[in-house]
Design a protein around this motif. Structure first.
Motif, short mmCIF file in Angstrom:
data_model
loop_
_atom_site.label_atom_id
_atom_site.label_comp_id
_atom_site.label_asym_id
_atom_site.label_seq_id
_atom_site.Cartn_x
_atom_site.Cartn_y
_atom_site.Cartn_z
N ALA A 94 -44.82 -23.59 13.48
CA ALA A 94 -43.68 -24.02 14.06
C ALA A 94 -43.81 -24.99 14.46
N LYS A 95 -42.77 -25.18 15.59
CA LYS A 95 -42.68 -26.67 16.71
C LYS A 95 -42.93 -26.14 18.54
N ALA A 96 -42.72 -27.26 18.72
CA ALA A 96 -43.71 -27.09 19.92
C ALA A 96 -43.28 -28.03 21.32
N VAL A 97 -42.72 -28.10 22.48
CA VAL A 97 -42.07 -29.16 23.46
C VAL A 97 -43.27 -28.02 24.31
N MET A 98 -43.92 -29.25 25.06
CA MET A 98 -44.88 -29.64 25.70
C MET A 98 -44.63 -29.85 27.07
N TRP A 99 -45.90 -29.70 28.43
CA TRP A 99 -45.90 -30.45 29.59
C TRP A 99 -46.14 -31.15 29.78
N ASN A 100 -46.20 -32.23 30.51
CA ASN A 100 -47.35 -32.84 31.56
C ASN A 100 -47.72 -34.55 30.56
N THR A 101 -48.47 -34.61 29.88
CA THR A 101 -48.71 -35.43 29.30
C THR A 101 -48.61 -34.71 28.15
N ASP A 102 -49.17 -36.57 27.16
CA ASP A 102 -48.68 -36.50 25.33
C ASP A 102 -50.29 -35.67 25.13
N ILE A 103 -49.96 -34.27 24.46
CA ILE A 103 -51.44 -33.54 23.96
C ILE A 103 -50.73 -33.63 22.32
N ARG A 104 -50.30 -34.42 22.02
CA ARG A 104 -50.05 -33.89 20.71
C ARG A 104 -50.79 -33.74 19.58
N ARG A 105 -52.27 -34.47 20.31
CA ARG A 105 -53.49 -34.63 19.14
C ARG A 105 -54.22 -33.24 18.98
N TYR A 106 -53.79 -31.70 19.32
CA TYR A 106 -53.94 -30.52 19.51
C TYR A 106 -52.84 -30.03 18.20
N GLY A 107 -52.12 -30.60 17.88
CA GLY A 107 -51.19 -30.00 17.06
C GLY A 107 -49.74 -31.49 16.74
N PRO A 108 -50.67 -31.40 16.09
CA PRO A 108 -49.12 -33.17 15.96
C PRO A 108 -48.31 -33.04 14.73
N GLN A 109 -47.84 -31.81 13.55
CA GLN A 109 -47.03 -31.86 12.97
C GLN A 109 -45.88 -30.86 13.35
N ALA A 110 -46.59 -29.92 14.51
CA ALA A 110 -45.72 -29.13 15.09
C ALA A 110 -45.04 -29.29 16.94
N TYR A 111 -45.82 -30.91 17.12
CA TYR A 111 -45.15 -31.22 18.13
C TYR A 111 -44.39 -31.97 18.40
N ILE A 112 -42.86 -31.85 19.35
CA ILE A 112 -41.40 -32.48 19.48
C ILE A 112 -41.77 -33.58 20.21
N SER A 113 -42.00 -32.76 20.96
CA SER A 113 -42.86 -33.97 22.65
C SER A 113 -42.77 -33.24 23.66
N SER A 114 -43.42 -33.78 24.85
CA SER A 114 -43.52 -33.44 26.21
C SER A 114 -42.88 -33.82 27.25
N ILE A 115 -42.78 -32.94 28.19
CA ILE A 115 -42.16 -33.51 29.24
C ILE A 115 -42.86 -34.33 30.17
N VAL A 116 -42.84 -35.50 30.35
CA VAL A 116 -44.04 -36.06 30.62
C VAL A 116 -44.14 -36.45 32.44
N VAL A 117 -45.14 -36.24 32.82
CA VAL A 117 -44.74 -36.27 34.58
C VAL A 117 -45.98 -38.03 35.08
N ASP A 118 -45.14 -39.02 35.83
CA ASP A 118 -45.76 -39.63 36.32
C ASP A 118 -46.33 -39.82 38.19
N PHE A 119 -46.83 -40.16 38.66
CA PHE A 119 -47.00 -39.92 40.12
C PHE A 119 -47.30 -41.14 40.46
N ASN A 120 -48.15 -42.18 39.62
CA ASN A 120 -48.77 -42.77 39.80
C ASN A 120 -47.93 -44.03 41.23
N ALA A 121 -46.77 -44.33 41.38
CA ALA A 121 -46.21 -45.02 42.19
C ALA A 121 -46.17 -44.61 43.62
N TRP A 122 -45.19 -43.70 43.28
CA TRP A 122 -45.09 -42.79 44.37
C TRP A 122 -46.10 -42.36 45.07
#
Length: 371
Positions: free
Chosen positions: A249-277
């Protein structure tokens, strides 16, 4: 007062307004308001103590990891300041004890990276000389601000890609709790999918945790068994991505780029970045400029989609990215008429949902089940 040069340089907006006021900024998706509170006194950098209470472990490679990168950015920007953190803060009276302990240790600013409700509110009320921030909070004080990310936009964009890549039109969602961040995520994702595949549906399974790899894997398995060929969720780890990889199957993730756990399944991720804030809030606190704000960090700054996975067709990526370009230009997909899961009109035709409405979304649209 709005300082445009500051807004551009920092990558997010910080707008001073009367207490309770709010401003919608369509081009960025960010809403920010400030309470009419006097700034807390300045603090010498060497006397500054900034403390974080984390809902999960810093090793989760997800939500808490992303916030800890922000803490590290603060430490780098203010090397004389001291930063503290406690992992796995429970939703119980122990949370209040931890926040009180931070204050007892001299913290000038205390930040919770999840909604702790009365557990942080009561401590903030009793320590008015300390600045507090609560992520996804909804009950501010003169020394307690809130912040979150406009994740519904990249969720819609990822939904477009999911709709184009799904053969069955059945999407699955691994949910933490039935809370607004889950409703806005499921709704936005399905709306994106339905923009290209009108018959798409989404089934959610609630596991009552933000970090439970075993439960997330079981939920992902059940969703695929029920016909889903694309999974989404709001977990702080990669369990359902691994299930999708194993099951084709395919999957969309959250928070960070964790594609290495499922490179064929990985569509994208909702990535967050709080550094500047985070760096900016600490700067304001040290400078004696800090008053609490209620911020939603925008797409393109605090939140975005990750780079597309290796199995995402180029034409799918291009079509989804065209929608992102429209959103960055001020277009919103969240305009009525929108009906709930029972067929009732909840957003009237022609009404564009505000960022506050999206932030507080607490009902499912047609086509979503399980919430």
């Amino acid at each position: 007062m709005i300082n445009i040069s500051d807004l551009t340089r920092r990558g997010f907006l910080n707008i001073g307004a009367a207490a309770g006021a709010s401003l919608l900024l369509p081009k960025t998706g960010l809403i920010s308001s400030a309470r009419a509170a006097a700034p807390l006194p300045a603090v010498a950098e060497e006397d500054a103590v900034i403390a974080w209470g984390y809902v999960g472990p810093t090793s989760d490679e997800g939500w808490t990891y992303a916030h800890d990168l922000g803490r590290q950015a603060v430490a780098a920007a203010f090397p004389k300041a001291k930063t503290l953190f406690v992992e796995n803060v429970p939703y119980s009276a122990d949370a209040s004890r931890i926040f009180r302990q931070f204050a007892a240790e001299g913290a000038n600013m205390i930040i919770a990276n999840s909604n702790y409700g009365d557990f942080i509110y009561d401590v903030a009320k009793r320590t008015p000389d300390v600045a507090f921030y609560e992520c996804d909070g909804r009950n501010p004080l003169d020394n307690l601000g809130t912040y979150y990310v406009a994740h519904w936009y990249p969720s819609y964009i990822a939904g477009v890609a999911a709709g184009l890549m799904s053969a069955s039109g059945k999407l699955g969602y691994v949910a933490s709790f039935p809370v607004p961040s889950v409703y806005s995520g499921t709704n936005a994702f399905l709306m994106g999918a339905r923009s290209v595949k009108p018959e798409a549906t989404l089934q959610a399974i609630v596991i009552n945790s933000w970090f439970d790899p075993q439960a997330a894997a079981q939920a992902g398995t059940a969703l695929i068994d029920n016909g889903a060929d694309v999974l989404f969720g709001i977990m702080d780890e990669a369990a359902y991505l691994q299930v999708a990889e194993q099951r084709g199957a395919k999957a969309v993730m959250w928070n960070t780029d964790i594609r290495r756990y499922g490179p064929q399944a990985y569509i994208s991720s909702i990535v967050v970045d709080f550094n500047a804030w985070y760096v900016e809030q600490v700067r304001r606190r040290i400078a004696g400029e800090w008053t609490p704000t209620e911020d939603i960090l925008p797409i393109g700054s605090g939140v975005d989609r990750d780079a597309w996975g290796e199995t995402v067709p180029a034409e799918t990526a291009a079509q989804a990215d065209a929608i992102r370009d429209k959103i960055m230009g001020g277009w919103s997909p969240f305009e009525g008429e929108i009906k709930d899961a029972n067929g009732n009109v909840k957003v009237a035709a022609g009404h564009r949902m505000t960022e506050v409405e999206l932030y507080n979304w607490d009902w499912s649209i047609e086509g979503v089940t399980g919430l």
